[in-house]
Design a protein around this motif. Structure first.
Motif, short mmCIF file in Angstrom:
data_model
loop_
_atom_site.label_atom_id
_atom_site.label_comp_id
_atom_site.label_asym_id
_atom_site.label_seq_id
_atom_site.Cartn_x
_atom_site.Cartn_y
_atom_site.Cartn_z
N LEU A 60 0.72 -1.26 -0.15
CA LEU A 60 -0.14 -0.06 -0.15
C LEU A 60 0.83 1.39 0.00
O LEU A 60 1.79 1.44 0.97
N SER A 61 0.45 2.08 -1.00
CA SER A 61 1.47 3.36 -0.95
C SER A 61 0.58 4.56 -1.08
O SER A 61 1.13 5.56 -0.87
N ARG A 62 -0.81 4.44 -1.47
CA ARG A 62 -1.62 5.74 -1.21
C ARG A 62 -3.06 5.37 -1.18
O ARG A 62 -3.51 4.18 -1.50
N ILE A 63 -3.69 6.25 -0.31
CA ILE A 63 -5.23 6.32 -0.28
C ILE A 63 -5.51 7.56 -0.68
O ILE A 63 -5.41 8.66 -0.42
N GLU A 64 -6.57 7.29 -1.68
CA GLU A 64 -6.94 8.51 -2.55
C GLU A 64 -8.72 8.49 -2.21
O GLU A 64 -9.34 7.53 -2.38
N LEU A 65 -9.22 9.84 -1.62
CA LEU A 65 -10.72 9.67 -1.38
C LEU A 65 -11.26 10.21 -2.57
O LEU A 65 -10.92 11.28 -3.21
N ILE A 66 -12.40 9.55 -2.73
CA ILE A 66 -13.33 10.12 -3.90
C ILE A 66 -14.77 10.08 -3.60
O ILE A 66 -15.18 9.84 -2.77
N GLU A 67 -15.43 10.86 -4.72
CA GLU A 67 -16.85 11.05 -4.54
C GLU A 67 -17.61 10.03 -4.78
O GLU A 67 -18.67 9.62 -4.14
N GLY A 68 -17.37 9.21 -5.92
CA GLY A 68 -18.28 8.13 -6.34
C GLY A 68 -17.69 6.64 -5.79
O GLY A 68 -16.96 6.49 -4.95
N GLU A 69 -17.72 5.67 -6.71
CA GLU A 69 -17.39 4.28 -6.25
C GLU A 69 -16.23 3.91 -7.31
O GLU A 69 -16.44 4.31 -8.45
N HIS A 70 -15.28 3.16 -6.75
CA HIS A 70 -14.32 2.83 -7.57
C HIS A 70 -14.20 1.28 -7.83
O HIS A 70 -14.49 0.56 -6.73
N ILE A 71 -14.28 0.80 -8.87
CA ILE A 71 -14.09 -0.54 -9.12
C ILE A 71 -12.74 -1.14 -9.20
O ILE A 71 -12.25 -0.65 -10.22
#
Length: 411
Positions: free
Chosen positions: A386-397
């Motif tokens: 694990l190198s990065r956590i990215e917060l987003i508005e929608g859903e990631h597949i």
């Protein structure tokens, strides 16, 4: 009913031969597809096709029950013909046991959600054990049963144009061609399969506590980061008592390696305060300890792992989450693998960015130096390297979700 029975048994010999042929093709497909599914290399090569192959493996496995059921209708007559042939009787029983064992254990793995992790773990061991024993046996049986290897007593001995059977009282050759080839095939299989089988037995049964497995992974650790994280008292000795089970190493890319220069960890996206750490500063973060089980969607589990790391919800508190953020993308340091998890799911106490396992640094093969741990979800959500956590508005597949795995991965 009697007429139907007679019809089923009519042409008994041809039907038995046809069953043998169909069963051979089914076992060949299941063996080849099973070995491909087991091998980590093919995970990246096949991509979404691997999910289709897995489904085909399951459905053909279910179809394999049909030849068995049909044989059972013919078994009475066949068994009478084998009255004075104990080895052929033995072969029939072995093949039936293998087929039924594969079918039952495979059905448990197929319905792992209903069976539960412990039943799936046992079923996977049985499925693998039957494969290690059954495939060499079937190969040996198939090779030594071809027509040109039949016993001299079962074929005609040519004397001129007349064929005379070999009399039982006649002198028998001490060393026949068939005996030589059967022995050679047996020795060849033993030499080829034996070492791998012993290695599988050793790593599956030998390290009951899992310690030897982890120590071997640590010994082969490709990461070179300094200093090592110092475990808390709850990690060393581990409060879980030591992991119980064997980790299988799966990856869709070559295993990456990290050092102090090329490693970093970041949280960004829809946050108030994006943050990034290098290794030395990352080790200064306050860590917690948890004991949890680790379940893979392929059927195996490792129990009582003691993980030490930073709860994800603590990271979210540090950076501040914007109102529009609904989920997070977890990026692997391999540059390929990702997985998406909602913030609601991440609010659970056991979602952790782990740095230590059973009081020791997490080795590269196990996803170190830092990996995500989602104990209540199957392991394809617990992103390695694990190198990065990215917060987003929608859903990631994520990677495997794009290839047929469920986005909801609850155990």
């Amino acid at each position: 009913m009697s007429e139907l029975w007679q019809k089923l048994r009519k042409g008994y010999g041809k039907k038995l031969a046809a069953l043998h042929a169909w069963n051979g093709w089914i076992v060949a497909f299941l063996a080849l597809s099973g070995l491909i599914l087991l091998n980590g290399y093919w995970r990246g090569v096949l991509g979404e096709s691997r999910v289709w192959l897995k489904q085909a493996h399951i459905y053909i496995g279910l179809i394999s029950l049909l030849p068995v059921l049909y044989y059972l209708l013919l078994a009475g007559k066949h068994w009478k013909q084998l009255k004075d042939k104990p080895w052929q009787k033995f072969n029939v029983l072995v093949v039936l046991a293998l087929l039924l064992g594969w079918l039952i254990s495979g059905a448990v793995l197929w319905q792992f959600h209903l069976a539960g992790p412990r039943a799936s773990n046992a079923a996977l061991f049985i499925h693998d054990a039957l494969t290690w024993v059954g495939l060499p046996y079937i190969i040996y049986h198939s090779v030594t049963r071809v027509k040109w290897l039949k016993e001299p007593g079962r074929r005609a001995v040519q004397t001129g144009k007349a064929a005379q059977p070999l009399h039982p009282a006649a002198p028998q050759p001490v060393y026949t061609r068939r005996a030589f080839i059967r022995g050679a095939v047996g020795v060849g299989l033993a030499v080829t399969v034996g070492p791998s089988f012993l290695k599988w037995i050793g790593r599956t049964i030998g390290p009951i506590g899992g310690g030897q497995n982890i120590d071997k992974l640590i010994e082969n650790n490709a990461n070179r980061l300094a200093p090592d994280p110092l475990p808390q008292p709850a990690s060393s000795p581990p409060i879980g008592g030591g992991a119980q089970g064997f980790f299988r190493v799966y990856t869709v890319t070559s295993i990456p390696s990290f050092n102090n220069d090329n490693w970093s960890f970041a949280i960004d996206g829809l946050v108030d305060r994006p943050m990034k750490w290098k290794w030395e500063s990352f080790l200064q973060l306050k860590r917690s300890v948890q004991v949890s089980d680790f379940h893979c969607v392929t059927g195996w589990s490792v129990y009582d792992n003691t993980w030490e790391g930073i709860p994800v919800k603590r990271f979210l508190e540090m950076v501040g989450v914007k109102n529009e953020a609904k989920s997070a993308i977890f990026h692997s340091g391999d540059g390929v693998y990702t997985s998406g998890i909602t913030l609601e799911q991440l609010a659970k106490d056991d979602a952790m960015v782990a740095v230590l396992h059973d009081g020791k640094p997490i080795p590269s093969d196990l996803g170190g130096p830092v990996r995500l741990i989602m104990p209540k979800m199957y392991a394809y959500k617990s992103v390695k390297w694990l190198s990065r956590i990215e917060l987003i508005e929608g859903e990631h597949i994520g990677y495997w979700e794009q290839r047929g795995y469920k986005n909801e991965a609850w155990v």
